[in-house]
Design a protein around this motif. Structure first.
Motif, PDB file in Angstrom:
ATOM      1  N   ASP A   1     -26.976  17.620  -0.211  1.00 50.80           N
ATOM      2  CA  ASP A   1     -26.967  18.183  -1.569  1.00 50.80           C
ATOM      3  C   ASP A   1     -27.423  19.634  -1.629  1.00 50.80           C
ATOM      4  OD1 ASP A   1     -25.980  15.826  -2.521  1.00 50.80           O
ATOM      5  OD2 ASP A   1     -27.835  15.149  -3.435  1.00 50.80           O
ATOM      6  N   LYS A   2     -28.362  20.006  -0.805  1.00 47.73           N
ATOM      7  CA  LYS A   2     -28.829  21.406  -0.836  1.00 47.73           C
ATOM      8  C   LYS A   2     -27.703  22.377  -0.496  1.00 47.73           C
ATOM      9  CE  LYS A   2     -32.803  22.931  -0.188  1.00 47.73           C
ATOM     10  NZ  LYS A   2     -34.180  23.250  -0.415  1.00 47.73           N
ATOM     11  N   LEU A   3     -26.727  21.926   0.272  1.00 48.22           N
ATOM     12  CA  LEU A   3     -25.594  22.789   0.637  1.00 48.22           C
ATOM     13  C   LEU A   3     -24.721  23.111  -0.578  1.00 48.22           C
ATOM     14  CD1 LEU A   3     -24.499  21.129   3.997  1.00 48.22           C
ATOM     15  CD2 LEU A   3     -25.820  23.236   3.692  1.00 48.22           C
ATOM     16  N   ILE A   4     -24.712  22.228  -1.561  1.00 49.37           N
ATOM     17  CA  ILE A   4     -23.897  22.453  -2.755  1.00 49.37           C
ATOM     18  C   ILE A   4     -24.375  23.700  -3.488  1.00 49.37           C
ATOM     19  CG2 ILE A   4     -23.131  21.517  -4.968  1.00 49.37           C
ATOM     20  CD1 ILE A   4     -23.722  18.712  -3.790  1.00 49.37           C
ATOM     21  N   GLY A   5     -25.681  23.874  -3.550  1.00 50.26           N
ATOM     22  CA  GLY A   5     -26.254  25.002  -4.280  1.00 50.26           C
ATOM     23  C   GLY A   5     -26.188  26.322  -3.540  1.00 50.26           C
ATOM     24  N   GLN A   6     -25.763  26.303  -2.307  1.00 49.78           N
ATOM     25  CA  GLN A   6     -25.739  27.547  -1.519  1.00 49.78           C
ATOM     26  C   GLN A   6     -24.447  28.305  -1.679  1.00 49.78           C
ATOM     27  OE1 GLN A   6     -26.696  26.325   2.473  1.00 49.78           O
ATOM     28  NE2 GLN A   6     -28.841  26.051   1.983  1.00 49.78           N
TER      29      GLN A   6
ATOM     30  N   GLU B   1     -27.260   1.967 -11.865  1.00 47.74           N
ATOM     31  CA  GLU B   1     -26.719   2.599 -13.065  1.00 47.74           C
ATOM     32  C   GLU B   1     -26.997   4.098 -13.077  1.00 47.74           C
ATOM     33  OE1 GLU B   1     -27.993   0.551 -16.618  1.00 47.74           O
ATOM     34  OE2 GLU B   1     -27.460  -1.390 -15.738  1.00 47.74           O
ATOM     35  N   TYR B   2     -28.227   4.472 -12.755  1.00 49.93           N
ATOM     36  CA  TYR B   2     -28.563   5.888 -12.795  1.00 49.93           C
ATOM     37  C   TYR B   2     -27.843   6.659 -11.695  1.00 49.93           C
ATOM     38  CZ  TYR B   2     -30.870  10.182 -13.765  1.00 49.93           C
ATOM     39  OH  TYR B   2     -31.082  11.492 -14.112  1.00 49.93           O
ATOM     40  N   ALA B   3     -27.759   6.079 -10.520  1.00 49.71           N
ATOM     41  CA  ALA B   3     -27.077   6.744  -9.407  1.00 49.71           C
ATOM     42  C   ALA B   3     -25.602   6.957  -9.738  1.00 49.71           C
ATOM     43  CB  ALA B   3     -27.227   5.936  -8.123  1.00 49.71           C
ATOM     44  N   GLN B   4     -24.968   5.988 -10.367  1.00 50.98           N
ATOM     45  CA  GLN B   4     -23.563   6.153 -10.740  1.00 50.98           C
ATOM     46  C   GLN B   4     -23.399   7.333 -11.700  1.00 50.98           C
ATOM     47  OE1 GLN B   4     -22.890   2.076 -12.025  1.00 50.98           O
ATOM     48  NE2 GLN B   4     -21.614   1.683 -10.233  1.00 50.98           N
ATOM     49  N   THR B   5     -24.284   7.445 -12.660  1.00 48.78           N
ATOM     50  CA  THR B   5     -24.239   8.565 -13.602  1.00 48.78           C
ATOM     51  C   THR B   5     -24.483   9.880 -12.869  1.00 48.78           C
ATOM     52  OG1 THR B   5     -25.006   7.163 -15.409  1.00 48.78           O
ATOM     53  CG2 THR B   5     -25.333   9.545 -15.663  1.00 48.78           C
ATOM     54  N   HIS B   6     -25.501   9.896 -12.031  1.00 48.28           N
ATOM     55  CA  HIS B   6     -25.825  11.115 -11.283  1.00 48.28           C
ATOM     56  C   HIS B   6     -24.674  11.522 -10.368  1.00 48.28           C
ATOM     57  CE1 HIS B   6     -27.572  14.003  -8.612  1.00 48.28           C
ATOM     58  NE2 HIS B   6     -27.475  13.166  -7.596  1.00 48.28           N
ATOM     59  N   PHE B   7     -24.127  10.575  -9.631  1.00 49.79           N
ATOM     60  CA  PHE B   7     -23.033  10.899  -8.719  1.00 49.79           C
ATOM     61  C   PHE B   7     -21.824  11.438  -9.481  1.00 49.79           C
ATOM     62  CE2 PHE B   7     -24.689   7.479  -5.576  1.00 49.79           C
ATOM     63  CZ  PHE B   7     -25.657   8.357  -5.119  1.00 49.79           C
ATOM     64  N   LYS B   8     -21.551  10.873 -10.637  1.00 46.88           N
ATOM     65  CA  LYS B   8     -20.438  11.366 -11.463  1.00 46.88           C
ATOM     66  C   LYS B   8     -20.666  12.834 -11.810  1.00 46.88           C
ATOM     67  CE  LYS B   8     -18.030  10.372 -15.818  1.00 46.88           C
ATOM     68  NZ  LYS B   8     -18.305  11.515 -16.648  1.00 46.88           N
ATOM     69  N   HIS B   9     -21.870  13.156 -12.276  1.00 47.72           N
ATOM     70  CA  HIS B   9     -22.181  14.537 -12.640  1.00 47.72           C
ATOM     71  C   HIS B   9     -22.099  15.460 -11.423  1.00 47.72           C
ATOM     72  CE1 HIS B   9     -24.738  12.932 -16.217  1.00 47.72           C
ATOM     73  NE2 HIS B   9     -23.452  12.949 -16.506  1.00 47.72           N
ATOM     74  N   GLU B  10     -22.667  15.014 -10.328  1.00 49.73           N
ATOM     75  CA  GLU B  10     -22.678  15.838  -9.118  1.00 49.73           C
ATOM     76  C   GLU B  10     -21.249  16.054  -8.601  1.00 49.73           C
ATOM     77  OE1 GLU B  10     -26.152  15.545  -6.241  1.00 49.73           O
ATOM     78  OE2 GLU B  10     -24.511  14.723  -5.035  1.00 49.73           O
ATOM     79  N   GLU B  11     -20.436  15.014  -8.639  1.00 49.08           N
ATOM     80  CA  GLU B  11     -19.060  15.134  -8.170  1.00 49.08           C
ATOM     81  C   GLU B  11     -18.234  16.031  -9.088  1.00 49.08           C
ATOM     82  OE1 GLU B  11     -17.847  11.054  -7.687  1.00 49.08           O
ATOM     83  OE2 GLU B  11     -19.275  10.766  -6.036  1.00 49.08           O
TER      84      GLU B  11
END
Length: 129
Positions: A124-129, A54-64
């Motif tokens: 994920d670290k690449l997203i912030g770069q 459940e938490y991963a689905q929420t997190h992935f939604k936000h990250e995506e």
């Protein structure tokens, strides 16, 4: 055992807070594994699997959503990794969990360790770069 350290920070506040929570769930799994006072860990493992999914689905939604908002060029590769993570969690057979509790929790911890370290540090670290 599982602690969110500065080396895992992406520089994206919401993503980092959500990654920290994933580490907390992984630590809960670890603490369940080493707790000698719990002889039947089935309910705990199922609870961890459900919470993690459940938490991963929420997190992935936000990250995506964030990746789309910045037009992140590796979005689809990330989405495939996220989908694979959820599929792995959904693939646990509850009878197998019940019959092989120790093996299942060890496998889950191995999977989480690999994911938290490799996915966050290498993708994920690449997203912030």
């Amino acid at each position: 055992m599982y602690r969110f350290k500065d080396e895992f920070k992406t520089g994206i506040e919401q993503v980092d807070l959500e990654h920290k929570r994933l580490f907390e769930i992984a630590d809960k799994a670890y603490e369940t594994m080493v707790d000698e006072y719990i002889s039947d860990k089935y309910d705990y493992i199922v609870e961890i699997l459900n919470e993690l999914k459940e938490y991963a689905q929420t997190h992935f939604k936000h990250e995506e959503e964030y990746m789309l908002s910045i037009k992140y060029r590796k979005f689809f590769a990330q989405k495939m990794e996220h989908d694979s993570f959820i599929e792995k969690l959904e693939g646990y057979d509850l009878q197998t969990v019940d019959e092989n509790q120790k093996e299942v929790i060890l496998e889950l911890l191995d999977f989480l360790n690999d994911w938290l370290v490799h996915h966050i540090l290498e993708s994920d670290k690449l997203i912030g770069q």
